[in-house]
Design a protein around this motif. Structure first.
Motif, PDB file in Angstrom:
ATOM      1  N   THR A 111      44.537  34.435  51.165  1.00 46.55           N
ATOM      2  CA  THR A 111      43.653  33.863  52.175  1.00 46.55           C
ATOM      3  C   THR A 111      43.112  32.517  51.726  1.00 46.55           C
ATOM      4  O   THR A 111      43.097  31.551  52.499  1.00 46.55           O
ATOM      5  CB  THR A 111      42.496  34.835  52.478  1.00 46.55           C
ATOM      6  OG1 THR A 111      43.045  36.014  53.062  1.00 46.55           O
ATOM      7  CG2 THR A 111      41.495  34.226  53.435  1.00 46.55           C
ATOM      8  N   VAL A 112      42.674  32.436  50.486  1.00 47.65           N
ATOM      9  CA  VAL A 112      42.128  31.167  49.979  1.00 47.65           C
ATOM     10  C   VAL A 112      43.197  30.078  49.994  1.00 47.65           C
ATOM     11  O   VAL A 112      42.931  28.947  50.415  1.00 47.65           O
ATOM     12  CB  VAL A 112      41.550  31.369  48.561  1.00 47.65           C
ATOM     13  CG1 VAL A 112      41.240  30.044  47.891  1.00 47.65           C
ATOM     14  CG2 VAL A 112      40.306  32.242  48.614  1.00 47.65           C
ATOM     15  N   LEU A 113      44.393  30.426  49.554  1.00 44.01           N
ATOM     16  CA  LEU A 113      45.469  29.425  49.579  1.00 44.01           C
ATOM     17  C   LEU A 113      45.840  29.046  51.011  1.00 44.01           C
ATOM     18  O   LEU A 113      46.142  27.875  51.289  1.00 44.01           O
ATOM     19  CB  LEU A 113      46.679  29.941  48.810  1.00 44.01           C
ATOM     20  CG  LEU A 113      46.484  30.066  47.298  1.00 44.01           C
ATOM     21  CD1 LEU A 113      47.700  30.727  46.660  1.00 44.01           C
ATOM     22  CD2 LEU A 113      46.207  28.718  46.671  1.00 44.01           C
ATOM     23  N   GLY A 114      45.811  30.007  51.930  1.00 46.61           N
ATOM     24  CA  GLY A 114      46.084  29.695  53.340  1.00 46.61           C
ATOM     25  C   GLY A 114      45.037  28.767  53.933  1.00 46.61           C
ATOM     26  O   GLY A 114      45.360  27.844  54.691  1.00 46.61           O
ATOM     27  N   ILE A 115      43.790  28.989  53.593  1.00 48.27           N
ATOM     28  CA  ILE A 115      42.719  28.102  54.068  1.00 48.27           C
ATOM     29  C   ILE A 115      42.862  26.720  53.439  1.00 48.27           C
ATOM     30  O   ILE A 115      42.679  25.698  54.108  1.00 48.27           O
ATOM     31  CB  ILE A 115      41.337  28.726  53.770  1.00 48.27           C
ATOM     32  CG1 ILE A 115      41.136  29.948  54.660  1.00 48.27           C
ATOM     33  CG2 ILE A 115      40.219  27.715  53.964  1.00 48.27           C
ATOM     34  CD1 ILE A 115      39.917  30.780  54.326  1.00 48.27           C
ATOM     35  N   LEU A 116      43.221  26.684  52.162  1.00 48.02           N
ATOM     36  CA  LEU A 116      43.456  25.406  51.484  1.00 48.02           C
ATOM     37  C   LEU A 116      44.550  24.613  52.190  1.00 48.02           C
ATOM     38  O   LEU A 116      44.412  23.400  52.418  1.00 48.02           O
ATOM     39  CB  LEU A 116      43.834  25.662  50.022  1.00 48.02           C
ATOM     40  CG  LEU A 116      44.167  24.437  49.196  1.00 48.02           C
ATOM     41  CD1 LEU A 116      42.884  23.792  48.704  1.00 48.02           C
ATOM     42  CD2 LEU A 116      45.052  24.818  48.027  1.00 48.02           C
ATOM     43  N   ILE A 117      45.626  25.291  52.547  1.00 42.51           N
ATOM     44  CA  ILE A 117      46.727  24.630  53.265  1.00 42.51           C
ATOM     45  C   ILE A 117      46.238  24.107  54.616  1.00 42.51           C
ATOM     46  O   ILE A 117      46.548  22.978  55.018  1.00 42.51           O
ATOM     47  CB  ILE A 117      47.924  25.592  53.433  1.00 42.51           C
ATOM     48  CG1 ILE A 117      48.582  25.857  52.085  1.00 42.51           C
ATOM     49  CG2 ILE A 117      48.936  25.044  54.430  1.00 42.51           C
ATOM     50  CD1 ILE A 117      49.575  27.002  52.094  1.00 42.51           C
TER      51      ILE A 117
ATOM     52  N   ALA B  60      44.715  44.912  44.648  1.00 40.69           N
ATOM     53  CA  ALA B  60      45.328  44.498  45.921  1.00 40.69           C
ATOM     54  C   ALA B  60      44.395  43.623  46.761  1.00 40.69           C
ATOM     55  O   ALA B  60      44.850  42.619  47.343  1.00 40.69           O
ATOM     56  CB  ALA B  60      45.791  45.715  46.710  1.00 40.69           C
ATOM     57  N   PRO B  61      43.094  43.924  46.848  1.00 43.36           N
ATOM     58  CA  PRO B  61      42.227  43.022  47.621  1.00 43.36           C
ATOM     59  C   PRO B  61      42.180  41.609  47.041  1.00 43.36           C
ATOM     60  O   PRO B  61      42.074  40.630  47.787  1.00 43.36           O
ATOM     61  CB  PRO B  61      40.848  43.681  47.538  1.00 43.36           C
ATOM     62  CG  PRO B  61      41.116  45.103  47.264  1.00 43.36           C
ATOM     63  CD  PRO B  61      42.358  45.123  46.420  1.00 43.36           C
ATOM     64  N   TYR B  62      42.282  41.501  45.725  1.00 40.94           N
ATOM     65  CA  TYR B  62      42.265  40.169  45.106  1.00 40.94           C
ATOM     66  C   TYR B  62      43.537  39.392  45.406  1.00 40.94           C
ATOM     67  O   TYR B  62      43.494  38.180  45.598  1.00 40.94           O
ATOM     68  CB  TYR B  62      42.046  40.282  43.599  1.00 40.94           C
ATOM     69  CG  TYR B  62      40.680  40.807  43.252  1.00 40.94           C
ATOM     70  CD1 TYR B  62      39.534  40.132  43.643  1.00 40.94           C
ATOM     71  CD2 TYR B  62      40.537  41.999  42.565  1.00 40.94           C
ATOM     72  CE1 TYR B  62      38.281  40.625  43.346  1.00 40.94           C
ATOM     73  CE2 TYR B  62      39.293  42.497  42.265  1.00 40.94           C
ATOM     74  CZ  TYR B  62      38.159  41.800  42.656  1.00 40.94           C
ATOM     75  OH  TYR B  62      36.926  42.300  42.359  1.00 40.94           O
ATOM     76  N   VAL B  63      44.655  40.079  45.425  1.00 44.99           N
ATOM     77  CA  VAL B  63      45.906  39.412  45.800  1.00 44.99           C
ATOM     78  C   VAL B  63      45.809  38.924  47.241  1.00 44.99           C
ATOM     79  O   VAL B  63      46.179  37.787  47.554  1.00 44.99           O
ATOM     80  CB  VAL B  63      47.117  40.357  45.615  1.00 44.99           C
ATOM     81  CG1 VAL B  63      48.390  39.731  46.168  1.00 44.99           C
ATOM     82  CG2 VAL B  63      47.290  40.717  44.147  1.00 44.99           C
ATOM     83  N   GLY B  64      45.280  39.780  48.127  1.00 41.69           N
ATOM     84  CA  GLY B  64      45.081  39.366  49.516  1.00 41.69           C
ATOM     85  C   GLY B  64      44.106  38.214  49.637  1.00 41.69           C
ATOM     86  O   GLY B  64      44.322  37.269  50.414  1.00 41.69           O
TER      87      GLY B  64
END
Length: 143
Positions: free
Chosen positions: A74-80, A66-70
């Motif tokens: 987060t990484v994809l949100g920062i990328l966006i 679950a932490p990896y999914v989160g």
């Protein structure tokens, strides 16, 4: 990129919600099973261990992943957020901070799923150890 921007939260939080539901369902099932189990029905310790540890791998896997999914959310949100910064002509600090803050909620959600999963798993494993010890005591005539 537009698809991710629109559906990232739904995909990440939906996945975490599904993982949480599965983990909780298996944890409740195991607690009920442990409450109702009759140790005298088992003639071999390995058969008892197999019955007791059923579904515990899934609970552990939810806690571990679950932490990896989160974090992926987060990484994809920062990328966006960085992509949008690169597309615009102006750098608005408020919109950047808002984008980063919204991206971090995925990590928080992952931790909110993982922590109870690990607590359930550890509690259930302790119960497995106790039940195996009780079975061994029964076999030795100390019940």
């Amino acid at each position: 990129m537009e698809f991710l921007k629109l559906y990232l939260d739904h995909m990440v939080l939906g996945t975490l919600g599904f993982m949480s539901f599965i983990m909780l369902a298996f944890a409740v099932e195991r607690y009920i099973y442990f409450w109702r189990i009759k140790l005298v029905d088992f003639k071999h310790i390995e058969l008892l261990k197999v019955a007791l540890t059923r579904n515990l791998t899934t609970i552990s896997s939810v806690g571990a992943n679950a932490p990896y999914v989160g974090l992926l959310g987060t990484v994809l949100g920062i990328l966006i957020t960085f992509h949008e910064m690169g597309q615009g002509n102006k750098l608005d600090v408020n919109s950047i901070m808002l984008g980063l803050a919204m991206a971090l909620k995925a990590t928080a959600a992952g931790l909110l799923v993982a922590i109870p999963a690990i607590l359930f798993y550890n509690g259930l494993m302790r119960k497995v150890d106790v039940l195996v010890s009780r079975w061994t005591a029964l076999q030795d005539g100390f019940a």
